[in-house]
Structure formats: structure tokens, C-alpha cells
Design an enzyme around this catalytic site. Sequence first.
Site, PDB file in Angstrom:
ATOM      1  N   VAL A   1       4.070  -5.667   2.796  1.00 39.46           N
ATOM      2  CA  VAL A   1       3.902  -6.748   3.755  1.00 39.46           C
ATOM      3  C   VAL A   1       4.489  -8.023   3.173  1.00 39.46           C
ATOM      4  O   VAL A   1       4.216  -8.387   2.018  1.00 39.46           O
ATOM      5  CB  VAL A   1       2.410  -6.942   4.109  1.00 39.46           C
ATOM      6  CG1 VAL A   1       2.256  -8.057   5.133  1.00 39.46           C
ATOM      7  CG2 VAL A   1       1.810  -5.648   4.647  1.00 39.46           C
TER       8      VAL A   1
ATOM      9  N   ASP B   1      -8.908   3.827  10.762  1.00 40.37           N
ATOM     10  CA  ASP B   1      -8.863   3.382   9.367  1.00 40.37           C
ATOM     11  C   ASP B   1      -9.482   1.995   9.219  1.00 40.37           C
ATOM     12  O   ASP B   1      -8.939   1.128   8.529  1.00 40.37           O
ATOM     13  CB  ASP B   1      -7.418   3.384   8.851  1.00 40.37           C
ATOM     14  CG  ASP B   1      -7.351   3.415   7.320  1.00 40.37           C
ATOM     15  OD1 ASP B   1      -8.349   3.812   6.688  1.00 40.37           O
ATOM     16  OD2 ASP B   1      -6.296   3.058   6.760  1.00 40.37           O
TER      17      ASP B   1
ATOM     18  N   LYS C   1       6.177  -6.112   8.140  1.00 42.04           N
ATOM     19  CA  LYS C   1       5.673  -4.932   7.440  1.00 42.04           C
ATOM     20  C   LYS C   1       6.811  -3.953   7.271  1.00 42.04           C
ATOM     21  O   LYS C   1       7.387  -3.470   8.245  1.00 42.04           O
ATOM     22  CB  LYS C   1       4.514  -4.288   8.210  1.00 42.04           C
ATOM     23  CG  LYS C   1       3.895  -3.106   7.477  1.00 42.04           C
ATOM     24  CD  LYS C   1       2.649  -2.600   8.185  1.00 42.04           C
ATOM     25  CE  LYS C   1       2.020  -1.446   7.426  1.00 42.04           C
ATOM     26  NZ  LYS C   1       0.806  -0.941   8.110  1.00 42.04           N
TER      27      LYS C   1
ATOM     28  N   GLY D   1       0.849  -1.191   0.000  1.00 44.61           N
ATOM     29  CA  GLY D   1       0.000   0.000   0.000  1.00 44.61           C
ATOM     30  C   GLY D   1       0.873   1.224   0.000  1.00 44.61           C
ATOM     31  O   GLY D   1       2.103   1.134  -0.140  1.00 44.61           O
ATOM     32  N   GLY D   2       0.250   2.366   0.183  1.00 48.59           N
ATOM     33  CA  GLY D   2       1.001   3.606   0.114  1.00 48.59           C
ATOM     34  C   GLY D   2       2.003   3.769   1.234  1.00 48.59           C
ATOM     35  O   GLY D   2       2.985   4.489   1.098  1.00 48.59           O
TER      36      GLY D   2
END
Length: 659
Positions: A53, A168, A68, A48-49
Amino acid sequence: MHPVRCWAKIVVRAVCVRPGGNRQAEMGDAAGHVVAGRYRLLSSLGAGGMGRVWRAHDQELDCEVVLKELSVPPGLPDPELSTRIARAHSEARHSARLRGNPHVVTVYDCVLHEGLPWIVMEYVPGARDLEAVVCEEGPVPRAAAAHMGRSLLDALAAGHRSRILHRDVKPSNVLVTSTDPHELGSAGSGRVLLTDYGISLREDAGEPRLTTVSGFVGTPGYLAPERARGEQPTPASDLFSLGATLYFAVEGHGPFDRGSPVGTLAALLTEEPVPPRRAGDLTPVLLGLLAKDPDRRLRSDAAADLLARLTGEGPRTQQATVTQVSRPPVKGSSPERGQRLEPRPDGPRVRKPGRPRRQRGSAERGSGGAKTRTFRRVIVATAAALAAGLVPWLVVTHLGATAKTPVSGASEHPSATGSVEPYGAAVGLSRELRRGDCVTARWTGTRFATEPPQLTLVDCANDTPDGQVVASDAAMSLADAQVNGHDRCVSEAMSTLSAMADAEVYSLSPSEQGWKSGVHDSVCLVFNRTSNIYGAVGAFRKTGDQIGPQNAETGDCYRATETKDAYYLYLARCDAAHDAQMAGFWKAPSGRSYSAEQSARTDDCTKKYGTSYDASTYQVETILPDENTWKQGFHYVMCIVDRSDSQKLTSPLTPTSQP
């Protein structure tokens, strides 16, 4: 049915995915690399941004873990790099505080490698994120979504108790190993986990400005409206995001998806969710969590109770109030430990089978003073009857209410319409009705059949309401509201209608003047046909509320108190110690008087429900409404089940047969 629109999800998330840039091409090249001298990277699990992972092998403990990695695009300014590093450390700390929760991905460590933090986490074989599951396989079953909701609520509640806000919650941050409801139940091996506390924060730490290089701290479509307006986050904000996530799971698209981040955000701020089509009994939970006003949003404990009811694994209590605001106790609510329980003056009447019949009556309803709780029954209108048009009393009208009586909370929400009466002069209200509002109704003609009643806002707990707004329906036009609002209200309120004894829906659309002033929702009110509703109904009841036949629901669990003359019921959790469970209703024969019902030699509830429970352990009892309610035409009695040895029930009862 709405299609599964994965394309819309991809577009909405683009602001988070794009910053990774070309570095995703490098991911395969790093396989085999050893991080911090201990963790050998095996394969990529996603990116992701803010990070990538990896599945990795812990060479010291000889087990698989997840790592991560912090994503650092070329040319990233130093201030943004510092922010990302701080977030990584914050994520590790917050997740570590929750490592004892079975529904939060466990964080083992945070190690430094080449000057950047790497988070070492639990590896869950077979887990996929919920977004991928829905995009690849379609919406999940309602029962599975209910189980997921219970798990995620537990994870969020654990964080909130530690004053940690996730900020989130969205489908891609939920990991599941199965969508089989049986696997996800308490007896199954399936797992549901909340992950990615990357933008979480302590509630008392303050929130950074929403605008960042990536657009938002959060995800459009899953961000609570108050956060999109720049307000401070609260636990209620996480609950809104949870509601949007569960909506996506069961419907296959987000509640505010519009194909672009700007369109989605605009819908989030100004429109109601697209009415669910597949959610069924899950609808009250979704809409309760998606209330735009955080003070009207379903509380976590109330949502958990309602989800437990849907899964059949626990309490059946329902509630809808503000998450973070504590309020003083009111009459009819459960007392704090050590307080004396003050029952309402007009409790139900009960007949005990197999014992001398002692009248447990309620006093006549007095004028003024504490709220009088009368017990009524509710009629179940079946879906088939509704579809066949056999419920003529469900009507569409323009309603409005005159707010003559000051209402707790009413002044907190000034009318958005100024001096306009949004539902017309006959109704008389000066502000738009909202979910959870309670009203009294003064009918000038035949009830439900002629002119709309004059409505007055009242307090659900301390007054005796005639009806309550249980849902609202966003219309495309005034004509759409007038023509189609009724049918959509029936669908929205079906779960409440089917659980009560004598309930019906009244759909109220805005007047032309109200529509022009910005009131575009039809509101769906639940009334009883012959009496008041006693108190809050459906998902708006809360644990400890005194319950009567008028607002009781099949499957309820109760705590009971008894005096010489009366028997009082209070809504309780079915997975905690309680005294009785609601088996269902029985309607007295036409023309039977109240005195005849009191002295009836036969026990109709026992006849109807007695064979459904083990007679060696349980007994079925009859509870009557008060005489005034009976005279109004409410001729239903409650049939409750309790233990014949007077011991407590500790879990929901399942009938062995249907009456």
C-alpha cells in the site's frame, strides 16, 4: 489484566506477512515511480502477503490518494498469480459497490500497470490500523470500542444488504483516526473505516477451498468456527470476526490467542473466549458475537442497538438471534405492517398522574393458550454488595433440566453427552445448556438455598420462563468450575443484574459425569427472586417483545398500546418514534397490599423521578405488575416517562438529575 501481547499477533499473522519476502526491501526504491501515467508514489504505508500500500499523488486531480499494489513474489506459479489478480479485481468491485458508506474506504478506480491491477483508494490523513494502535498505545477505552463497533456494523450491514461478505474482518483491516470516544461519536470528526475486501465475495458465489498457498482464506483467531470447519460463509461469520476484533481492541489481545496459528485455531474451534477483564458493559456484545453456534450469535441489528445503548447515541433495544435465518412471527413479537396487534391478556396496570385514575389492569392468568406475560420487578445487586458477600442467594450448584416440553430449536442441537445428564440427576437435563436458553425451575426446598431445581427447557417467547442462561464460563477443571464459577458468573451477568429490579444469578456447574462427557462450562442463569422473568432478559430481548416489570430494564424505550382496561409495552428503538422510556423502579413499602397500591393517593414514581425531567413537557407514570405476580412477592413498579401532550418521543431522554 492481560498485557498487550503484540508478539502473539505477529506470530499469528506470519502466514500472511512472509510471502512478501525480500520485496519489502524494494519498497523504498519505488518512491517517485509513476503508475499508469498518473499516480506518483510518495511513500510506503505498509505491506502484506497479497499487496503493498502506497501514499501517492494524483497528478491529474492534484490530490493525495492511496494505491494498493498486487504483490507478486518471484517464481509465483501461474495459477496462484491468476487467483491474486482475480481477487484484486473482486476487491475493487466489491468496495466500489459500497463507496457511499462512510465507514468503508472509498475505491475510486482499478488501473492496469505493467500488466497488473492497482487499486486507487481514498487517502485518510492520520489513519492507522487498529492493530498498530493497540500494540503501540494499549487497549482502547470501552466507549471508543463501542463507537468503533457501531461504525463497523454499519459497514458490514451495507455489504450484507448487497450480499457481499468481507471474510477477513480483523484489527489490521480497521482504520481509525482517533481513540477518543468523543471524537468517534456522532458529533465528532473521528473516523472508523473497514478496508481490504481482498478476499470478500458475493454470498451466492460459493467459497473456494480454505487451504491456499498462504494457509487460510482468513486469519486464525478472527475466523468464524464454521468457516474454519470448511462450511460456507454467512453474514454471521463476519459478525464473529467483528466480535474478535472488538475484543482485541478493548482487551489488548485476541479472544483465542495461543502464540501460534495452530494453537490459536485449536482454541477457536474447541474453547470459549478468554473471559474479558476490561470490557465491562461491552461484555454481552463481545460474547454474543463470539458465540460458536452461528444460530446463537448476536444479530447485527441487536448488536447495533446494544452498542447504541452503551454510547448513549440511540436505541437501547437488545437482541440475540441468528443473523441470516428468518423465522415466523410468534406471539409477543412486533407485528408486520398492516397486521392487527394482539396484546397479551395480562398487561400491566398504570396510574396516570394529573388525570382521573383509571385501572388499566391485566386479566387473571389463564391456563394454556397464549403465553401470559406478567410484570415483575428486578433487584439491583451492587458490585460493592457482591464483593462483600452480601448476596447469599447467588450460589454454585450442579443443575440440570428435564426437557419434558418440546422447545423450538431444542431438537436442532442434539446433546453432545448422549444419555449423560450433564448437570446431575436432580436437574435432569439431557443436553448442555447454551447462552439464550430459557428454563422453568421446580424447587424442592428453599429457593436458591438448598437442592438445585429440576429444570425444563422452554420457549422464551411463547412460554413463561423462570430463568435464562445469559453467559457461560469455561473452567480449567471441575474444581475450578465449582469454586470459581459463581464469582465469574456474577461478573458476566452484572450488566443485566444492574438494569433489572429483582434479578439474581444462579451458577450451574457440570456434574462429575458431565465433566467427563465433555461439558466444561459453568452456565450463568438469571432468575428473579420472587417470580418468573416474564420473557427473555438482557441482550436476548428483541425489538417488539412485550415487556413486563419482571424483565424491564432501566433505560428501555417502549411502544405502547392501550385498551379500556390495560396498557401494553413493547420494546422499541430509542432512536425511532416511541411512546415511553423507562426511568427506573420503585419498591412498594413492606406489607402494602395490591389494592392499596392501586388506590394509593400519592404517586411514588413522580416523587422519585419527577424532578429529573422537564415537567412542562414530560410526565412520570406508574405501571404495576399483575396481581398474581404481586402476590408472589414481586412488589416493584415501573416508572416510565412520556410526553404530557401524548406526542411520540424520538430520541433517548437524559435525566437532568439523579433520583
